[in-house]
Design an enzyme around this catalytic site. Structure first.
Site, PDB file in Angstrom:
ATOM      1  CG  LEU A 132      -1.804  -1.281   1.341  1.00  0.00           C
ATOM      2  CD1 LEU A 132      -2.787  -1.162   2.503  1.00  0.00           C
ATOM      3  CD2 LEU A 132      -2.566  -1.625   0.066  1.00  0.00           C
ATOM      4  CG  ASP A 190       8.042  -3.393   1.733  1.00  0.00           C
ATOM      5  OD1 ASP A 190       8.640  -3.799   0.710  1.00  0.00           O
ATOM      6  OD2 ASP A 190       8.107  -2.224   2.147  1.00  0.00           O
ATOM      7  NE  ARG A 250       2.813   4.277 -12.558  1.00  0.00           N
ATOM      8  CZ  ARG A 250       2.465   5.514 -12.866  1.00  0.00           C
ATOM      9  NH1 ARG A 250       3.372   6.384 -13.283  1.00  0.00           N
ATOM     10  NH2 ARG A 250       1.204   5.876 -12.756  1.00  0.00           N
ATOM     11  CB  THR A 303       9.859   0.217 -18.443  1.00  0.00           C
ATOM     12  OG1 THR A 303       9.525   1.381 -19.185  1.00  0.00           O
ATOM     13  CG2 THR A 303      11.285   0.368 -17.946  1.00  0.00           C
ATOM     14  CB  SER A 343      14.541   8.228 -14.787  1.00  0.00           C
ATOM     15  OG  SER A 343      13.835   6.995 -14.662  1.00  0.00           O
ATOM     16  CE1 TYR A 396       9.947   2.187 -12.864  1.00  0.00           C
ATOM     17  CE2 TYR A 396      10.064   3.556 -14.839  1.00  0.00           C
ATOM     18  CZ  TYR A 396       9.590   2.428 -14.182  1.00  0.00           C
ATOM     19  OH  TYR A 396       8.779   1.542 -14.847  1.00  0.00           O
ATOM     20  CG  HIS A 397      13.030   4.611 -17.242  1.00  0.00           C
ATOM     21  ND1 HIS A 397      12.683   5.910 -16.965  1.00  0.00           N
ATOM     22  CD2 HIS A 397      11.995   4.097 -17.954  1.00  0.00           C
ATOM     23  CE1 HIS A 397      11.477   6.169 -17.491  1.00  0.00           C
ATOM     24  NE2 HIS A 397      11.043   5.096 -18.095  1.00  0.00           N
ATOM     25  CE  LYS A 455       9.791  -1.275 -13.678  1.00  0.00           C
ATOM     26  NZ  LYS A 455       8.890  -2.256 -13.061  1.00  0.00           N
ATOM     27  NE  ARG A 492       1.806  15.412 -16.905  1.00  0.00           N
ATOM     28  CZ  ARG A 492       1.740  16.486 -16.122  1.00  0.00           C
ATOM     29  NH1 ARG A 492       1.051  16.445 -15.002  1.00  0.00           N
ATOM     30  NH2 ARG A 492       2.364  17.610 -16.450  1.00  0.00           N
ATOM     31  CD  GLU A 532      12.144  13.337 -22.421  1.00  0.00           C
ATOM     32  OE1 GLU A 532      11.942  12.174 -22.057  1.00  0.00           O
ATOM     33  OE2 GLU A 532      11.244  14.192 -22.500  1.00  0.00           O
TER      34      GLU A 532
HETATM   35  P1  NAD Z   1       1.393   1.741  -9.252  1.00  0.00           P
HETATM   36  O1  NAD Z   1       2.361   2.545  -8.456  1.00  0.00           O
HETATM   37  O2  NAD Z   1       0.019   2.255  -9.410  1.00  0.00           O
HETATM   38  O3  NAD Z   1       1.310   0.264  -8.634  1.00  0.00           O
HETATM   39  C1  NAD Z   1       2.392  -0.395  -8.040  1.00  0.00           C
HETATM   40  C2  NAD Z   1       1.898  -1.058  -6.762  1.00  0.00           C
HETATM   41  O4  NAD Z   1       2.998  -1.756  -6.163  1.00  0.00           O
HETATM   42  C3  NAD Z   1       1.392  -0.046  -5.746  1.00  0.00           C
HETATM   43  O5  NAD Z   1       0.100  -0.397  -5.309  1.00  0.00           O
HETATM   44  C4  NAD Z   1       2.417  -0.109  -4.619  1.00  0.00           C
HETATM   45  O6  NAD Z   1       1.835   0.102  -3.339  1.00  0.00           O
HETATM   46  C5  NAD Z   1       2.990  -1.508  -4.766  1.00  0.00           C
HETATM   47  N1  NAD Z   1       4.370  -1.638  -4.279  1.00  0.00           N
HETATM   48  C6  NAD Z   1       5.434  -0.857  -4.595  1.00  0.00           C
HETATM   49  N2  NAD Z   1       6.524  -1.294  -3.952  1.00  0.00           N
HETATM   50  C7  NAD Z   1       6.148  -2.381  -3.222  1.00  0.00           C
HETATM   51  C8  NAD Z   1       6.831  -3.259  -2.359  1.00  0.00           C
HETATM   52  N3  NAD Z   1       8.131  -3.118  -2.068  1.00  0.00           N
HETATM   53  N4  NAD Z   1       6.137  -4.282  -1.789  1.00  0.00           N
HETATM   54  C9  NAD Z   1       4.815  -4.444  -2.049  1.00  0.00           C
HETATM   55  N5  NAD Z   1       4.115  -3.624  -2.841  1.00  0.00           N
HETATM   56  C10 NAD Z   1       4.780  -2.605  -3.429  1.00  0.00           C
HETATM   57  O7  NAD Z   1       2.070   1.471 -10.668  1.00  0.00           O
HETATM   58  P2  NAD Z   1       1.428   0.918 -12.035  1.00  0.00           P
HETATM   59  O8  NAD Z   1       1.241   2.064 -12.950  1.00  0.00           O
HETATM   60  O9  NAD Z   1       0.302   0.022 -11.732  1.00  0.00           O
HETATM   61  O10 NAD Z   1       2.652   0.084 -12.613  1.00  0.00           O
HETATM   62  C11 NAD Z   1       2.797  -1.271 -12.261  1.00  0.00           C
HETATM   63  C12 NAD Z   1       4.073  -1.829 -12.859  1.00  0.00           C
HETATM   64  O11 NAD Z   1       4.047  -1.692 -14.275  1.00  0.00           O
HETATM   65  C13 NAD Z   1       5.338  -1.117 -12.384  1.00  0.00           C
HETATM   66  O12 NAD Z   1       6.347  -2.075 -12.154  1.00  0.00           O
HETATM   67  C14 NAD Z   1       5.693  -0.218 -13.541  1.00  0.00           C
HETATM   68  O13 NAD Z   1       7.080   0.003 -13.585  1.00  0.00           O
HETATM   69  C15 NAD Z   1       5.206  -1.024 -14.737  1.00  0.00           C
HETATM   70  N6  NAD Z   1       4.856  -0.149 -15.873  1.00  0.00           N
HETATM   71  C16 NAD Z   1       3.852   0.787 -15.733  1.00  0.00           C
HETATM   72  C17 NAD Z   1       3.526   1.591 -16.823  1.00  0.00           C
HETATM   73  C18 NAD Z   1       2.455   2.637 -16.752  1.00  0.00           C
HETATM   74  O14 NAD Z   1       2.278   3.375 -17.747  1.00  0.00           O
HETATM   75  N7  NAD Z   1       1.718   2.756 -15.648  1.00  0.00           N
HETATM   76  C19 NAD Z   1       4.223   1.421 -18.047  1.00  0.00           C
HETATM   77  C20 NAD Z   1       5.237   0.469 -18.120  1.00  0.00           C
HETATM   78  C21 NAD Z   1       5.546  -0.315 -17.034  1.00  0.00           C
HETATM   79  N1  USQ Z   2       5.772  14.324 -21.254  1.00  0.00           N
HETATM   80  C1  USQ Z   2       5.394  15.556 -21.750  1.00  0.00           C
HETATM   81  N2  USQ Z   2       4.456  16.258 -21.041  1.00  0.00           N
HETATM   82  C2  USQ Z   2       3.887  15.792 -19.897  1.00  0.00           C
HETATM   83  C3  USQ Z   2       4.276  14.518 -19.416  1.00  0.00           C
HETATM   84  C4  USQ Z   2       5.232  13.815 -20.115  1.00  0.00           C
HETATM   85  O1  USQ Z   2       5.875  16.023 -22.769  1.00  0.00           O
HETATM   86  O2  USQ Z   2       3.062  16.495 -19.305  1.00  0.00           O
HETATM   87  C5  USQ Z   2       6.766  13.528 -22.009  1.00  0.00           C
HETATM   88  C6  USQ Z   2       7.980  13.117 -21.205  1.00  0.00           C
HETATM   89  O3  USQ Z   2       8.983  14.106 -21.255  1.00  0.00           O
HETATM   90  C7  USQ Z   2       8.380  11.831 -21.893  1.00  0.00           C
HETATM   91  C8  USQ Z   2       7.063  11.254 -22.378  1.00  0.00           C
HETATM   92  O4  USQ Z   2       6.125  12.311 -22.348  1.00  0.00           O
HETATM   93  O5  USQ Z   2       9.150  12.094 -23.012  1.00  0.00           O
HETATM   94  C9  USQ Z   2       6.533  10.131 -21.513  1.00  0.00           C
HETATM   95  O6  USQ Z   2       6.453  10.554 -20.165  1.00  0.00           O
HETATM   96  P1  USQ Z   2       5.505   9.781 -19.124  1.00  0.00           P
HETATM   97  O7  USQ Z   2       5.591  10.491 -17.820  1.00  0.00           O
HETATM   98  O8  USQ Z   2       4.171   9.546 -19.715  1.00  0.00           O
HETATM   99  O9  USQ Z   2       6.205   8.336 -19.077  1.00  0.00           O
HETATM  100  P2  USQ Z   2       7.542   7.819 -18.396  1.00  0.00           P
HETATM  101  O10 USQ Z   2       8.155   8.805 -17.502  1.00  0.00           O
HETATM  102  O11 USQ Z   2       8.397   7.248 -19.472  1.00  0.00           O
HETATM  103  O12 USQ Z   2       7.013   6.653 -17.468  1.00  0.00           O
HETATM  104  C10 USQ Z   2       5.809   5.917 -17.712  1.00  0.00           C
HETATM  105  C11 USQ Z   2       5.501   5.130 -16.453  1.00  0.00           C
HETATM  106  C12 USQ Z   2       6.621   4.157 -16.183  1.00  0.00           C
HETATM  107  C13 USQ Z   2       6.858   3.288 -17.410  1.00  0.00           C
HETATM  108  C14 USQ Z   2       7.091   4.128 -18.657  1.00  0.00           C
HETATM  109  C15 USQ Z   2       7.091   3.286 -19.913  1.00  0.00           C
HETATM  110  O13 USQ Z   2       5.340   6.026 -15.352  1.00  0.00           O
HETATM  111  O14 USQ Z   2       6.279   3.334 -15.067  1.00  0.00           O
HETATM  112  O15 USQ Z   2       7.970   2.467 -17.182  1.00  0.00           O
HETATM  113  O16 USQ Z   2       5.998   5.048 -18.814  1.00  0.00           O
HETATM  114  S1  USQ Z   2       8.288   3.840 -21.081  1.00  0.00           S
HETATM  115  O17 USQ Z   2       8.043   5.262 -21.347  1.00  0.00           O
HETATM  116  O18 USQ Z   2       8.139   3.035 -22.241  1.00  0.00           O
HETATM  117  O19 USQ Z   2       9.583   3.674 -20.442  1.00  0.00           O
END
Ligand code: NAD
Ligand code: USQ
Length: 444
Positions: free
Chosen positions: A33, A74, A100, A144, A179, A181-182, A185, A241, A325
């Site tokens: 959570l 966790d 993420r 990702t 980043s 974050y990335h 992964k 957004r 970027e």
């Molecule tokens: P989210 O943050 O909404 O969900 C992640 C969930 O994992 C949350 O509910 C959080 O509480 C839980 N969590 C985080 N760390 C934890 C831990 N140590 N132990 C237990 N629970 C934990 O994110 P999301 O958008 O649902 O993304 C899910 C996954 O998909 C992520 O790994 C993200 O990197 C990947 N992903 C998301 C997107 C996107 O556009 N949302 C795109 C590509 C990849």
């Molecule tokens: N961007 C804008 N304006 C905005 C928001 C974002 O121009 O208001 C641009 C960013 O600069 C970037 C692109 O849009 O170039 C994507 O940004 P994003 O915030 O939508 O996505 P990102 O940061 O890449 O992360 C999201 C998820 C992440 C996942 C990733 C997939 O949060 O968990 O891993 O998308 S990927 O992009 O393929 O790596």
């Protein structure tokens, strides 16, 4: 099939759990959570109101007749991970449970360290638990597309054949993530691939693109089943957004020229891809990579599509890019493996954008205008968020910890549950809840 969904309270994990449960799989969810705590830390909220994990699960049982076992804890707590895997005995584990957000990981040192510790340690604990408890479990891990970055050559699905000095090999595709974050992964991918080699584990690494959308057939069955909808500059993803910005009368925030091109997919396709990966498991010792997206768009194209679908005037504004970027680059990435398994994509059209705009419009009064403009700067080692309240000073926030905000019995309980590694009982009740010590005000 018995499927354990880690991160089952999140944006994607919750609707995935519902989708799999609706298709007669035995589903369990695991979540610390902590995502709800980031909201509290940052002073933001999901645009669409979401219910507690326990209420969600109870409502799903009422509307579908299906139970979802719930474990609050966790993944960085190894004892909790072992106990949960041993108790549920899954055939597949779908791992969404990571921090993420790229901007969240770039706020400052502590958020970068938190992100990498949370993500890499959690996944490593999981790999050990699978190796020690049952090596036949198929790990379906969310990676990702951003692991690859934006190279000036075609992106392949995980591996590339390279000829060097007259010799040829198939090697992991080069990674240039954008980043901390990335990067987490990428570290995960290396650890998983090594574990498959060393311990004969089976794993699918899903390099997913940016997801858009909020409603799925199952989540639409009751308002309590809604998944989150992030629009703030830290967790909101670009198309979601832009939809919120359009209905709120805000300029669409294109970073830089908007030439950044990314793979994207509809949230309904995320669920379908996960199901396909589970039902077609990797072989013993196999580490495979699927690129999980259906179409590519530039940010400028997305802004134009939203502007076209929105009735009335929408201004698209190029603002200084807070990230490091390329905003003009070559982009062509393979994504045939999931199609080969039978994925039938929902492609992005005016209808999908209109329904996203309609969802955003229903909750327009919940938009916090302070959350829209980006404040995390890649070039800085200390960014601050306009929405966050940190009584102990500007940089006092500790990622994932909210006790300094001082008002949150629910979050404190979650934190304590996570710290204590409490594997919760039937339908997720913690020890305190079962003994009646914690009053849960929310009942379906
Ligand atoms: P989210 O943050 O909404 O969900 C992640 C969930 O994992 C949350 O509910 C959080 O509480 C839980 N969590 C985080 N760390 C934890 C831990 N140590 N132990 C237990 N629970 C934990 O994110 P999301 O958008 O649902 O993304 C899910 C996954 O998909 C992520 O790994 C993200 O990197 C990947 N992903 C998301 C997107 C996107 O556009 N949302 C795109 C590509 C990849
Ligand atoms: N961007 C804008 N304006 C905005 C928001 C974002 O121009 O208001 C641009 C960013 O600069 C970037 C692109 O849009 O170039 C994507 O940004 P994003 O915030 O939508 O996505 P990102 O940061 O890449 O992360 C999201 C998820 C992440 C996942 C990733 C997939 O949060 O968990 O891993 O998308 S990927 O992009 O393929 O790596």
């Amino acid at each position: 099939m018995r499927i354990l969904v880690l991160g089952g309270d999140g944006y994607l994990g919750w609707p995935t759990a519902l989708h799999l449960s609706a298709r007669s799989h035995d589903v369990g969810i695991v979540d610390s959570l902590v995502r709800r705590s980031y909201d509290l830390e940052m002073g933001t909220e999901s645009l669409v109101p979401i219910r507690s994990i326990h209420r969600r699960v109870r409502t799903w049982e009422l509307v579908s007749g299906n139970r979802i076992e719930t474990y609050v804890g966790d993944l960085t707590d190894a004892e909790f991970v072992y106990a949960t895997v041993d108790a549920f005995r899954p055939e597949a584990i779908v791992h969404f449970a990571e921090q993420r957000s790229a901007p969240y990981s770039m706020i400052d040192r502590s958020h970068a360290v938190y992100t990498q510790t949370n993500n890499v340690v959690g996944t490593l604990n999981l790999l050990y638990a699978i190796a020690d408890i049952d090596r036949s479990i198929h790990l379906v891990k969310l990676g990702t597309m951003g692991e690859y970055g934006t190279p000036n050559i075609d992106i392949e699905e995980g591996f590339i054949e390279i000829t060097h000095n007259g010799r040829t090999d198939v090697l992991p595709y080069p990674k240039q993530p954008g980043s901390f974050y990335h990067l987490s992964k990428v570290h995960d991918s290396h650890n998983i691939q090594f574990a498959c080699r060393a311990w004969n584990l089976r794993s699918t690494d899903l390099n997913q693109g940016i997801v858009y959308g909020q409603e799925t057939p199952e989540s639409a069955r009751h308002p309590d089943l809604a998944t989150r909808f992030d629009y703030d500059a830290v967790f909101g993803t670009v198309l979601n957004r832009f939809a919120v910005q359009a209905v709120a009368g805000h300029d669409l925030t294109v970073y830089g020229t908007g030439g950044q091109t990314r793979g994207m997919l509809d949230i309904r396709d995320t669920l379908a891809c996960i199901e396909l990966a589970c039902e077609n498991p990797a072989g013993e010792g196999e580490y495979r990579v699927f690129n999980q997206f259906t179409e590519s768009f530039s940010v400028a194209q997305l802004a134009e599509m939203v502007s076209d679908a929105m009735p009335g005037q929408v201004t698209v504004r190029q603002i200084e890019n807070p990230r490091h970027e390329q905003d003009e680059h070559y982009y062509r990435a393979a994504h045939t493996k999931l199609l080969g398994l039978g994925l039938v994509p929902h492609l992005l059209d005016g209808g999908t954008i209109s329904s996203l705009l309609a969802t955003a419009a229903r909750h327009r009064d919940r938009v916090d205008p302070r959350a829209i403009l980006p404040s995390v700067q890649w070039a800085s080692t200390r960014s601050t968020l306009p929405t966050a309240v940190h009584p102990r000073g500007r940089h006092a926030a500790r990622p994932g910890h909210v006790e300094h905000i001082g008002q949150l019995p629910h979050a404190e309980r979650n934190q304590r549950a996570a710290r204590g590694g409490i594997a919760t009982g039937p339908n997720g009740a913690t020890r305190e809840e079962r003994s009646g010590a914690v009053e849960n005000a929310e009942r379906p």
